[in-house]
Design a protein around this motif. Sequence first.
Motif, PDB file in Angstrom:
ATOM      1  N   ALA A 243       0.856  -1.084   0.094  1.00  0.00           N
ATOM      2  CA  ALA A 243      -0.182   0.026  -0.033  1.00  0.00           C
ATOM      3  C   ALA A 243       1.057   1.192   0.099  1.00  0.00           C
ATOM      4  N   SER A 244       1.946   1.044   0.653  1.00  0.00           N
ATOM      5  CA  SER A 244       2.930   2.442   0.996  1.00  0.00           C
ATOM      6  C   SER A 244       3.476   2.336  -0.585  1.00  0.00           C
ATOM      7  N   MET A 245       4.027   1.596  -1.058  1.00  0.00           N
ATOM      8  CA  MET A 245       4.713   1.620  -2.458  1.00  0.00           C
ATOM      9  C   MET A 245       3.725   2.189  -3.429  1.00  0.00           C
ATOM     10  N   LEU A 246       2.309   1.763  -3.296  1.00  0.00           N
ATOM     11  CA  LEU A 246       1.509   2.377  -4.601  1.00  0.00           C
ATOM     12  C   LEU A 246       1.315   3.777  -4.219  1.00  0.00           C
ATOM     13  N   ASP A 247       1.093   4.095  -3.016  1.00  0.00           N
ATOM     14  CA  ASP A 247       1.008   5.453  -2.413  1.00  0.00           C
ATOM     15  C   ASP A 247       2.241   6.373  -3.029  1.00  0.00           C
ATOM     16  N   ASN A 248       3.165   5.974  -2.879  1.00  0.00           N
ATOM     17  CA  ASN A 248       4.668   6.628  -3.254  1.00  0.00           C
ATOM     18  C   ASN A 248       4.863   6.690  -4.728  1.00  0.00           C
ATOM     19  N   MET A 249       4.197   5.889  -5.215  1.00  0.00           N
ATOM     20  CA  MET A 249       4.083   6.267  -6.902  1.00  0.00           C
ATOM     21  C   MET A 249       3.019   7.184  -7.275  1.00  0.00           C
ATOM     22  N   GLY A 250       2.299   7.566  -6.460  1.00  0.00           N
ATOM     23  CA  GLY A 250       1.276   8.784  -6.716  1.00  0.00           C
ATOM     24  C   GLY A 250      -0.106   7.934  -7.209  1.00  0.00           C
ATOM     25  N   ILE A 251      -0.468   6.610  -7.000  1.00  0.00           N
ATOM     26  CA  ILE A 251      -1.814   6.060  -7.114  1.00  0.00           C
ATOM     27  C   ILE A 251      -2.660   6.721  -6.456  1.00  0.00           C
ATOM     28  N   PRO A 252      -3.846   7.104  -6.870  1.00  0.00           N
ATOM     29  CA  PRO A 252      -4.957   7.995  -5.965  1.00  0.00           C
ATOM     30  C   PRO A 252      -5.331   6.894  -4.847  1.00  0.00           C
ATOM     31  N   ILE A 253      -5.750   7.599  -3.600  1.00  0.00           N
ATOM     32  CA  ILE A 253      -6.200   6.624  -2.663  1.00  0.00           C
ATOM     33  C   ILE A 253      -7.249   5.797  -2.782  1.00  0.00           C
ATOM     34  N   GLY A 254      -8.209   6.367  -3.612  1.00  0.00           N
ATOM     35  CA  GLY A 254      -9.234   5.377  -3.930  1.00  0.00           C
ATOM     36  C   GLY A 254      -8.983   4.324  -4.673  1.00  0.00           C
ATOM     37  N   VAL A 255      -8.214   4.245  -5.511  1.00  0.00           N
ATOM     38  CA  VAL A 255      -7.640   3.084  -6.152  1.00  0.00           C
ATOM     39  C   VAL A 255      -7.030   1.906  -4.972  1.00  0.00           C
ATOM     40  N   ILE A 256      -6.317   2.603  -4.302  1.00  0.00           N
ATOM     41  CA  ILE A 256      -5.403   1.819  -3.382  1.00  0.00           C
ATOM     42  C   ILE A 256      -6.733   1.258  -2.394  1.00  0.00           C
ATOM     43  N   GLN A 257      -7.742   1.971  -1.925  1.00  0.00           N
ATOM     44  CA  GLN A 257      -8.551   1.505  -1.065  1.00  0.00           C
ATOM     45  C   GLN A 257      -9.287   0.241  -1.614  1.00  0.00           C
TER      46      GLN A 257
END
Length: 419
Positions: A299-313
């Motif tokens: 999750a942190s790696m996806l966030d660090n790549m700029g992936i929107p939080i809605g997609v990570i959710q």
Amino acid sequence: MSVYSVKGKGWRYDFTLKGQRYTEAWFKTKTEAKQAEAEKRKEVENPKPVQETGPTDMAFLDLVNLRLDHVKAYNSKNHFQDVLYHARRWVGQWPNLACSDITHEMVEQFIIQRAETSPFVANKEIRNLRALFNYGIKLNVIGYNPVENIKFLPVEKNKKYVPPESDVRRIISVADPDAQHYLWTILLTAGRVNEINSLTWEDVDFEERLVTLWTRKRRGGNKEPRDVPMVPQLYDILLCRYENRNKGVSYVFCHEYWSRKSNEWVVGPYKDRKRLMKSLCDTAGVKYFRFHAMRHLTASMLDNMGIPIGVIQRILGHKNRKTTEIYLHSVSDEERKAMDKLGETYFSSPVDSIDIEQPTNKPPSFWRRKVDRPSYDVLAREIEDLGYVGVGKKYGVSDNAVRKWKTNYEKERTVEEVS
């Protein structure tokens, strides 16, 4: 006339009272009809008080068993085992008691005892006990929850340890091929351990390149799916396992174990693999972490790549955005830029203006002290050689104080020249 006869049938009474008609027929004699009428009037005019049907009491053990049956039917096996673990302690604490016998004070004392283990454990007892009594109230078998007004204990929350990517790669490198596939699947799907353990080949769609993960972590215990796209590496891993699978087993990850129920070796899914992570971390020489920490890492790696939080959710399978935010441990570029901007704007003094060798928590007497100033000629020469900061360090004052010395000297010289 309220009492009358009908030829060939008998006597009956028929009267109206308070707008309501009452009648009963075919008594053998007029006297019997009148007596029945009198009794009915008396019953109507003097009704018996209606007893309110409210919650009744029941044995505490019976309520615990009802709750366990409900949890087993509507929640996951892990949650059922957790509630069962607590329930055994409750029954041992309050044996042979009715629910009404368990008071607020008794529960509070029990919670205080559990807090000696840890506040976290005590809060878990509060949460599960409250759910137990609320379930009884919902069934209308008890009318009071002794846990209702007991507050959660304060907990010192530690920062969640998320292993660096390098440590995860190190433990994967020392694992056997089967364990490597298992760890990569967790990392590349951000799945929960129980979701990966229960993964079957029906949940793997090679044509659409999707993995369907199932979870019961929902209100009401509904088992719900979510689709996670397969990255090329995960596709290769699962395809390799599919081609070399045991066709008699539907699970993607399984093992052979001895069944106490059937007294034979059987093949089935994993429940938990605690020893695996401990062994791999020791072998790789990295700080110990569990499977769930890898979910946080993804999750942190996806966030660090700029992936929107809605997609990570959606990838993590969270209903609440706030839950997803707990998993995002990386410091984003926006946060770094904000702090850099603050430093450039308000704290732009050069580093050499700060005397890092001197403590900053000096007593007030230090700041109120008086320093013998050098003469103007000496001061000017030292400023030219050392600068304001260097002169300040020499005399134990700030560079602003040195500037004030020079300004005062120049004002005095100007006054002398005018006079």
